[in-house]
Design a protein around this motif. Structure first.
Motif, mmCIF file in Angstrom:
data_model
loop_
_atom_site.group_PDB
_atom_site.id
_atom_site.type_symbol
_atom_site.label_atom_id
_atom_site.label_comp_id
_atom_site.label_asym_id
_atom_site.label_seq_id
_atom_site.Cartn_x
_atom_site.Cartn_y
_atom_site.Cartn_z
ATOM 1 N N ILE A 1 71.621 -42.102 -5.906
ATOM 2 C CA ILE A 1 71.433 -40.843 -5.172
ATOM 3 C C ILE A 1 71.176 -41.177 -3.708
ATOM 4 O O ILE A 1 70.290 -41.989 -3.400
ATOM 5 N N ILE A 2 71.941 -40.566 -2.817
ATOM 6 C CA ILE A 2 71.728 -40.814 -1.380
ATOM 7 C C ILE A 2 71.083 -39.579 -0.780
ATOM 8 O O ILE A 2 71.656 -38.474 -0.825
ATOM 9 N N GLY A 3 69.894 -39.760 -0.217
ATOM 10 C CA GLY A 3 69.172 -38.642 0.391
ATOM 11 C C GLY A 3 67.691 -38.763 0.098
ATOM 12 O O GLY A 3 67.291 -39.507 -0.800
ATOM 13 N N GLY A 4 66.903 -38.030 0.870
ATOM 14 C CA GLY A 4 65.449 -38.107 0.665
ATOM 15 C C GLY A 4 64.792 -36.759 0.781
ATOM 16 O O GLY A 4 63.605 -36.656 1.072
ATOM 17 N N ALA B 1 67.175 -37.978 -18.364
ATOM 18 C CA ALA B 1 68.246 -38.104 -19.369
ATOM 19 C C ALA B 1 68.206 -39.517 -19.960
ATOM 20 O O ALA B 1 67.788 -40.464 -19.294
ATOM 21 N N PRO B 2 68.654 -39.688 -21.209
ATOM 22 C CA PRO B 2 68.623 -41.019 -21.822
ATOM 23 C C PRO B 2 69.641 -41.962 -21.181
ATOM 24 O O PRO B 2 70.671 -41.524 -20.669
ATOM 25 N N LYS B 3 69.309 -43.243 -21.225
ATOM 26 C CA LYS B 3 70.210 -44.327 -20.795
ATOM 27 C C LYS B 3 70.724 -44.162 -19.365
ATOM 28 O O LYS B 3 71.928 -44.274 -19.095
ATOM 29 N N THR B 4 69.811 -43.828 -18.460
ATOM 30 C CA THR B 4 70.194 -43.776 -17.049
ATOM 31 C C THR B 4 69.290 -44.709 -16.250
ATOM 32 O O THR B 4 68.124 -44.921 -16.601
ATOM 33 N N GLN B 5 69.847 -45.238 -15.194
ATOM 34 C CA GLN B 5 69.085 -46.087 -14.273
ATOM 35 C C GLN B 5 69.283 -45.478 -12.892
ATOM 36 O O GLN B 5 70.394 -45.451 -12.370
ATOM 37 N N VAL B 6 68.184 -44.918 -12.330
ATOM 38 C CA VAL B 6 68.328 -44.097 -11.125
ATOM 39 C C VAL B 6 67.792 -44.820 -9.886
ATOM 40 O O VAL B 6 66.661 -45.318 -9.877
ATOM 41 N N THR B 7 68.613 -44.867 -8.853
ATOM 42 C CA THR B 7 68.192 -45.415 -7.559
ATOM 43 C C THR B 7 68.360 -44.323 -6.508
ATOM 44 O O THR B 7 69.372 -43.605 -6.515
ATOM 45 N N VAL B 8 67.366 -44.176 -5.633
ATOM 46 C CA VAL B 8 67.457 -43.195 -4.540
ATOM 47 C C VAL B 8 67.361 -43.944 -3.215
ATOM 48 O O VAL B 8 66.408 -44.713 -3.004
ATOM 49 N N CYS B 9 68.325 -43.730 -2.320
ATOM 50 C CA CYS B 9 68.279 -44.348 -0.989
ATOM 51 C C CYS B 9 68.019 -43.266 0.040
ATOM 52 O O CYS B 9 68.859 -42.375 0.235
ATOM 53 N N SER B 10 66.878 -43.345 0.704
ATOM 54 C CA SER B 10 66.570 -42.366 1.748
ATOM 55 C C SER B 10 66.472 -43.070 3.087
ATOM 56 O O SER B 10 65.817 -44.102 3.211
ATOM 57 N N ALA C 1 53.820 -43.761 -5.695
ATOM 58 C CA ALA C 1 53.779 -44.514 -6.956
ATOM 59 C C ALA C 1 54.514 -43.795 -8.088
ATOM 60 O O ALA C 1 54.967 -44.426 -9.050
ATOM 61 N N PHE C 2 54.639 -42.483 -7.987
ATOM 62 C CA PHE C 2 55.256 -41.680 -9.052
ATOM 63 C C PHE C 2 56.652 -42.194 -9.411
ATOM 64 O O PHE C 2 57.020 -42.255 -10.585
ATOM 65 N N TYR C 3 57.418 -42.579 -8.387
ATOM 66 C CA TYR C 3 58.831 -42.888 -8.612
ATOM 67 C C TYR C 3 58.984 -44.115 -9.513
ATOM 68 O O TYR C 3 59.705 -44.064 -10.516
ATOM 69 N N ALA C 4 58.277 -45.196 -9.161
ATOM 70 C CA ALA C 4 58.369 -46.407 -9.990
ATOM 71 C C ALA C 4 57.832 -46.109 -11.392
ATOM 72 O O ALA C 4 58.413 -46.550 -12.394
ATOM 73 N N GLU C 5 56.748 -45.335 -11.463
ATOM 74 C CA GLU C 5 56.172 -45.000 -12.780
ATOM 75 C C GLU C 5 57.167 -44.248 -13.664
ATOM 76 O O GLU C 5 57.068 -44.281 -14.883
ATOM 77 N N HIS C 6 58.113 -43.551 -13.037
ATOM 78 C CA HIS C 6 59.099 -42.798 -13.815
ATOM 79 C C HIS C 6 60.473 -43.464 -13.806
ATOM 80 O O HIS C 6 61.498 -42.819 -14.048
ATOM 81 N N GLY C 7 60.475 -44.747 -13.503
ATOM 82 C CA GLY C 7 61.720 -45.528 -13.601
ATOM 83 C C GLY C 7 62.714 -45.232 -12.491
ATOM 84 O O GLY C 7 63.904 -45.530 -12.623
ATOM 85 N N ASP D 1 64.024 -46.030 -8.805
ATOM 86 C CA ASP D 1 63.941 -47.046 -7.752
ATOM 87 C C ASP D 1 64.148 -46.329 -6.409
ATOM 88 O O ASP D 1 65.278 -46.083 -5.998
ATOM 89 N N LEU D 2 63.036 -45.968 -5.756
ATOM 90 C CA LEU D 2 63.119 -45.231 -4.486
ATOM 91 C C LEU D 2 63.108 -46.230 -3.335
ATOM 92 O O LEU D 2 62.146 -46.986 -3.168
ATOM 93 N N ARG D 3 64.174 -46.234 -2.560
ATOM 94 C CA ARG D 3 64.258 -47.143 -1.407
ATOM 95 C C ARG D 3 64.149 -46.340 -0.126
ATOM 96 O O ARG D 3 64.988 -45.469 0.120
ATOM 97 N N LEU D 4 63.128 -46.644 0.660
ATOM 98 C CA LEU D 4 62.908 -45.927 1.921
ATOM 99 C C LEU D 4 63.466 -46.735 3.082
ATOM 100 O O LEU D 4 63.598 -47.964 2.988
ATOM 101 N N GLY D 5 63.789 -46.056 4.180
ATOM 102 C CA GLY D 5 64.389 -46.734 5.332
ATOM 103 C C GLY D 5 65.738 -47.332 4.957
ATOM 104 O O GLY D 5 66.196 -48.304 5.548
ATOM 105 N N ALA D 6 66.363 -46.722 3.935
ATOM 106 C CA ALA D 6 67.620 -47.272 3.402
ATOM 107 C C ALA D 6 68.760 -46.327 3.751
ATOM 108 O O ALA D 6 69.071 -45.394 3.005
ATOM 109 N N GLU D 7 69.360 -46.569 4.903
ATOM 110 C CA GLU D 7 70.439 -45.675 5.346
ATOM 111 C C GLU D 7 71.773 -46.117 4.749
ATOM 112 O O GLU D 7 72.194 -47.267 4.911
#
Ligand SMILES: Cc1cc2nc3c(=O)[nH]c(=O)nc-3n(C[C@H](O)[C@H](O)[C@H](O)COP(=O)(O)OP(=O)(O)OC[C@H]3O[C@@H](n4cnc5c(N)ncnc54)[C@H](O)[C@@H]3O)c2cc1C
Length: 370
Positions: A6-9, A23-32, A63-69, A71-77
């Motif tokens: 996911i791209i956006g913050g 949802a089951p069997k997903t691996q979510v990364t967010v780049c903001s 901390a919420f993001y890692a706790e819920h699986g 991967d929130l990346r900040l300063g990640a354009e």
């Protein structure tokens, strides 16, 4: 595991991440691209003048993001999308693979290409807020704001609270032009005229900006320590366009929030559905949720609603829903409160404007939706 990137913050990215990670069997990364976790963007206006508790500003603690699986990346354009390889390149060179991509890149504050545009400031991001606070700490005393819509008025309110004199410029004939019928506009004009430190100029805009002021389109010159523009939002769609996705004013989506590439979804202020971008928090929230579900393999549809506009600033308490322009307007005033019911040619309620007393807002909104 399905890799959902996911791209956006903003709110759309946040909702998409929540829905996709549930949802089951997903691996979510967010780049903001931002330096802080997703937050309630509308709060930025108030935060020019007041501190807000973290719980009221951020959707969730970091901390919420890692706790819920997530991967929130900040300063990640995000810089380059390679749709063939299904890879994203970040500004720092990091390459991230995806199976499904969600573009929630939002919008940016539009500044027309006027001479001296580099001296113009906007309020769109947390970084903008910090820059304005710095100006205030440095002794800002006079500001000009071009654009007297909801956001312009909210910013004016906060700057006045911080002791600035503010001049609001509105190119149209009245402030809040998109949200008020004629009679309500008259009431608002009177309210604003009573506000100490505020000058409202209509039918004029900023023609040139300087480090120490602005030249108006009618030739007048105003001194100001800062010139702000609050003249609308444009979709951040460059990344999508460069990757060859269908882009009009926004990233073109269908009602499943899918783009012209079925493996790529888009939502929020970045997206455009049937020629329409929404620029509203609740629209972005709903679209983000649906994009997250569909990215994980679901099949939800986005159905646009008529979202009302609310304002509580400069002594104006406003609720405006539907259209303020119709065939027939019934306007009543009592104890300083105004109520306008706007009907279309068939006699159906098409718009509502309430000022001062908003107690009927929910009931009238229901009637509008009928
Ligand atoms: C001051 C202010 C007050 C507002 N008040 C209201 C209101 O009262 N009511 C209302 O309905 N709406 C309001 N809005 C509008 C509302 O905030 C937006 O409609 C909403 O934030 C849109 O959400 P979004 O997630 O689509 O985009 P955004 O909130 O714009 O978020 C987009 C995010 O994507 C990130 N991004 C962009 N490009 C990249 C990239 N290449 N790589 C990584 N990250 C990227 C940005 O940094 C940003 O964090 C207001 C907006 C502002 C600025």
């Amino acid at each position: 595991m399905k890799k959902i990137l996911i791209i956006g913050g903003g709110v759309a990215a946040y909702e998409a991440a929540l829905a996709a990670s549930a949802a089951p069997k997903t691996q979510v990364t967010v780049c903001s691209a931002e330096s802080v976790p997703p937050y309630r963007r509308p709060a930025l206006s108030r935060m020019v003048a007041e501190e807000l508790a973290d719980a009221a500003f951020y959707f969730k603690p970091a901390a919420f993001y890692a706790e819920h699986g997530i991967d929130l990346r900040l300063g990640a354009e995000a810089k380059v999308l390679d749709r063939e390889k299904r890879e994203l390149r970040l500004a720092d060179g990091t390459i991230l693979p995806w199976d499904v991509l969600v573009l929630a890149t939002g919008g940016y504050a539009f500044v027309p290409p006027l001479p001296g545009a580099e001296h113009v400031r906007v309020l769109r991001t947390y970084a903008d807020l910090l820059a304005i606070r710095e100006l205030l700490e440095g002794g800002l005393r006079k500001a000009v704001i071009a654009g007297a819509g909801v956001l312009g008025l909210e910013l004016a309110d906060s700057l006045l609270k911080k002791g600035c004199e503010v001049t609001l410029l509105e190119a149209g004939p009245a402030v809040l032009g998109r949200n008020l019928d004629e009679a309500s506009a008259g009431m608002v004009k009177n309210l604003l005229a009573q506000k100490a430190g505020l000058t409202v100029l209509t039918g004029v805009s900023a023609g040139k900006a300087f480090p120490d002021g602005v030249e108006l389109t009618d030739g007048r010159r105003l001194d100001a320590g800062a010139v702000f523009f609050s003249t609308g939002v444009r979709s951040c769609a460059r990344l999508a366009a460069d990757a060859g996705l269908a882009v009009d004013r926004g990233i073109v989506i269908d009602d499943r929030t899918a783009t012209s590439d079925p493996a790529v979804f888009a939502c929020g202020d970045a997206a455009e559905l049937n020629g329409r971008s929404f620029g509203l928090l609740n629209a972005a929230r709903t679209m983000g949720h649906i994009a997250g579900i569909n990215a994980a393999g679901g099949d939800e549809r986005f159905v646009p609603e008529s979202w009302p506009v609310r304002l509580n600033a400069l002594g104006i308490k406003l609720f405006s829903a539907g259209t303020p322009a119709g065939a027939h307007v019934e306007h009543t005033e009592a104890d300083g409160a105004g109520k306008s019911l706007i009907y279309d040619e068939s006699g159906k309620l098409a718009g509502v404007v309430l000022l001062g007393d908003l107690s009927e807002a929910a009931a009238l909104q229901k009637e509008l939706a009928r």
